[in-house]
Scaffold this motif. Structure first.
Motif, PDB file in Angstrom:
ATOM      1  N   CYS A 102       0.844  -1.196   0.000  1.00 48.50           N
ATOM      2  CA  CYS A 102       0.000   0.000   0.000  1.00 48.50           C
ATOM      3  C   CYS A 102       0.880   1.247   0.000  1.00 48.50           C
ATOM      4  CB  CYS A 102      -0.925   0.001   1.208  1.00 48.50           C
ATOM      5  SG  CYS A 102      -2.000   1.447   1.303  1.00 48.50           S
ATOM      6  N   GLN A 103       0.563   2.180  -0.909  1.00 48.62           N
ATOM      7  CA  GLN A 103       1.371   3.388  -1.046  1.00 48.62           C
ATOM      8  C   GLN A 103       0.934   4.514  -0.112  1.00 48.62           C
ATOM      9  OE1 GLN A 103       4.206   3.516  -3.066  1.00 48.62           O
ATOM     10  NE2 GLN A 103       3.689   1.328  -2.966  1.00 48.62           N
ATOM     11  N   ASN A 104      -0.086   4.234   0.692  1.00 49.93           N
ATOM     12  CA  ASN A 104      -0.501   5.199   1.714  1.00 49.93           C
ATOM     13  C   ASN A 104       0.622   5.312   2.752  1.00 49.93           C
ATOM     14  OD1 ASN A 104      -1.685   6.725   3.732  1.00 49.93           O
ATOM     15  ND2 ASN A 104      -3.666   5.678   3.583  1.00 49.93           N
ATOM     16  N   LYS A 105       1.183   6.515   2.917  1.00 49.90           N
ATOM     17  CA  LYS A 105       2.358   6.692   3.768  1.00 49.90           C
ATOM     18  C   LYS A 105       2.100   6.251   5.203  1.00 49.90           C
ATOM     19  CE  LYS A 105       4.327  10.500   1.084  1.00 49.90           C
ATOM     20  NZ  LYS A 105       4.787  11.908   1.110  1.00 49.90           N
ATOM     21  N   SER A 106       0.866   6.367   5.656  1.00 49.25           N
ATOM     22  CA  SER A 106       0.546   5.979   7.028  1.00 49.25           C
ATOM     23  C   SER A 106       0.193   4.505   7.155  1.00 49.25           C
ATOM     24  CB  SER A 106      -0.633   6.821   7.551  1.00 49.25           C
ATOM     25  OG  SER A 106      -1.778   6.598   6.747  1.00 49.25           O
ATOM     26  N   CYS A 107       0.227   3.766   6.032  1.00 49.69           N
ATOM     27  CA  CYS A 107      -0.170   2.349   6.062  1.00 49.69           C
ATOM     28  C   CYS A 107       1.002   1.431   5.683  1.00 49.69           C
ATOM     29  CB  CYS A 107      -1.356   2.130   5.116  1.00 49.69           C
ATOM     30  SG  CYS A 107      -1.933   0.413   5.056  1.00 49.69           S
ATOM     31  N   LYS A 108       1.414   1.463   4.394  1.00 48.05           N
ATOM     32  CA  LYS A 108       2.510   0.627   3.890  1.00 48.05           C
ATOM     33  C   LYS A 108       2.290  -0.863   4.175  1.00 48.05           C
ATOM     34  CE  LYS A 108       5.065   3.924   2.198  1.00 48.05           C
ATOM     35  NZ  LYS A 108       5.334   4.014   0.743  1.00 48.05           N
ATOM     36  N   PHE A 109       1.021  -1.287   4.101  1.00 50.00           N
ATOM     37  CA  PHE A 109       0.683  -2.679   4.429  1.00 50.00           C
ATOM     38  C   PHE A 109       1.065  -3.593   3.264  1.00 50.00           C
ATOM     39  CE2 PHE A 109      -2.694  -6.081   4.727  1.00 50.00           C
ATOM     40  CZ  PHE A 109      -2.124  -6.711   5.823  1.00 50.00           C
TER      41      PHE A 109
END
Length: 515
Positions: A320-327
């Motif tokens: 995931c490219q969401n900086k707060s996620c990176k899952f």
């Protein structure tokens, strides 16, 4: 490329080609084919040939000559008989020598030339044509009345049945049959009460203009291919090549245009599933078109932060490219990626316990839909991954050029292209394993199959991930060994899966659900 002398076609410059002078210089593939996909993994070595339109006609005439050398019939009559028996030489000669020859000629809609008692001379040629009428010959030196337009003409022509028509009516009749109706092999006599077929020699002598003769030549070869049980047109759009197999059991073939397909059903190569199950699957997907459209969407939500993610590569390891996620998760099952490399993790196995207990008809229907969605989702995903991984060829091409600039020869860098070939083949096999698994009844053999499927899936994902991400950043000295190791292991897992499936076919071990 094409040979200037014999019109022989080669798929690749380094392919192994068998030249057979007795077959008019036709491209032939045997056990060692150019793409290595001529046959199923467990097929006996067979061969097939790729023919152009001109080669088809020459081959057709060659078959006529071979049969005529034995039957001693006029070539045009032999052609009609062969077409009636779908160009099966052995079947024709077997029936011909069984005894009732008159019945064979009647069924083939022609006249036994050994029964003819009259002769008629065509008014526009010097050829003598036999016909079966025992009446007096018609005096074609004087004007005769055409049986179609009822106008007198000195240029009449007729068939062995004794019906005569003027040249103008013949040409209009043949034009309608060839151009408008698309006929070629079975153009009957114009008389309403006659079913005797017009032979190709008569038609060619009557046609006016090179355009319609070319079209008739095309219709003739089309009919020959359609009726021949060992010939099929390549289904690739715009391709006019015919593939001829030597045995009816040959399944996987590759045209000279590069298109690989199943000879039986003309679908792309679909190992390990057989044609009847694939037909059922495609029909089911078509019936559930709205569902299939939904599950083939290009976006999914991150299972952790619900951010919308678009897949733009074949690898199923997603970050995931969401900086707060990176899952890190699996695009197929949306579970965390970390356990996917473990032997106990089963991303590829459908767990019936996950479905609600089917107690009512509505619950059963819902459970059946969930099961279908499970397999269809994985089928569609691997199809999408395969389409995306074809883009790897252009990416790998740049890497190969870069490696050649570091003292590596063109031959030495071919391992990258071969690795992508293996990846695409394994991805295609994985796609159809989910069709096979959807109809498979659960038993010990199915469990072994799912284990092989999981191993192949894991090996394919490792190879895909390395080729898409690491091959561009890794040191050149490490790339070759890593790529070859991963590709060889991936290919080995694919062969193991196919070997097990075909052993199950041979030993009748597979049990199927009635879906």
């Amino acid at each position: 490329m094409e040979s200037d002398e014999e019109g022989i076609y080669d798929v690749e410059s380094d392919a192994s080609i068998n030249y057979n002078s007795s077959d008019d210089g036709i491209y032939s593939e045997g056990e060692n084919t150019a793409h290595g996909e001529a046959n199923d993994f467990m097929d006996e070595p067979t061969s097939y040939k790729c023919l152009t339109s001109d080669q088809i006609f020459n081959y057709m005439m060659k078959v006529v000559d071979e049969v005529n050398a034995i039957l001693q019939l006029p070539p045009h009559i032999t052609c009609i008989l062969l077409n009636h028996f779908k160009w099966d030489k052995e079947k024709l000669m077997e029936r011909y020598y069984e005894g009732d020859q008159d019945k064979i000629f009647e069924e083939a809609q022609t006249i036994n030339p050994f029964r003819l008692k009259g002769k008629v001379v065509s008014s526009n040629t010097n050829n003598i044509t036999s016909f079966s009428m025992q009446s007096t010959k018609r005096p074609l030196t004087t004007q005769e009345v055409c049986d179609i337009c009822y106008l007198p003409s000195q240029h009449m022509n007729g068939l062995q049945c004794g019906h005569f028509f003027c040249i103008d009516c013949w040409n209009e009749y043949l034009r309608i049959k060839i151009i408008d109706e698309g006929q070629g092999q079975k153009i009957a006599c114009p008389a309403n009460d006659c079913n005797i077929l017009t032979d190709y020699e008569t038609i060619l002598s009557l046609l006016r203009g090179s355009d319609i003769k070319t079209k008739y030549h095309q219709r003739l070869t089309d009919g020959f291919v359609m009726s021949h049980h060992l010939m099929k047109w390549c289904p690739s759009p715009g391709c006019s090549v015919v593939v001829k197999v030597t045995t009816a059991g040959t399944r996987n073939v590759t045209c000279i245009c590069g298109h690989a397909f199943c000879f039986h059903c003309l679908q792309p190569i679909h190992e390990p599933v057989r044609c009847p199950l694939l037909k059922k699957w495609l029909r089911k997907c078509n019936d559930d078109s709205e569902t299939a459209h939904w599950i083939s969407a290009n976006t999914k939500e991150c299972p952790k932060c619900r951010a919308t993610i678009e897949k733009n590569g074949g690898c199923n390891h997603m970050i995931c490219q969401n900086k707060s996620c990176k899952f890190d998760f699996c695009w197929i099952c949306l579970s965390a990626w970390s356990p996917h490399g473990s032997s106990w993790y089963n991303c590829n196995r459908y767990d019936a316990n996950d479905s609600v207990a089917a107690r009512t008809a509505q619950e059963k229907s819902r459970a059946a839909l969930n099961r279908y969605l499970f397999y269809c989702d994985r089928y569609m995903n691997h199809r999408q991954s395969l389409e995306l991984e074809h883009k790897l060829y252009s990416k790998i091409k740049f890497k190969m050029e870069e490696m050649q600039q570091h003292n590596m020869s063109w031959i030495e860098v071919q391992f990258l292209k071969k690795a992508v070939d293996i990846l695409c083949k394994c991805r295609n096999t994985l796609k159809y394993t989910y069709v096979f698994a959807f109809y498979l009844r659960s038993n010990n053999q199915a469990t072994i199959f799912e284990a092989n499927q999981k191993d192949l899936e894991m090996a394919t994902e490792r190879l895909s991930e390395y080729l898409e991400r690491d091959v561009t950043t890794d040191e050149l000295s490490n790339i070759k060994q890593k790529v070859q190791d991963k590709a060889k292991y991936c290919e080995g897992r694919c062969e193991a899966l196919l070997r097990h499936v075909y052993e199950g076919y041979d030993m009748d071990l597979w049990e199927y659900l009635d879906e």
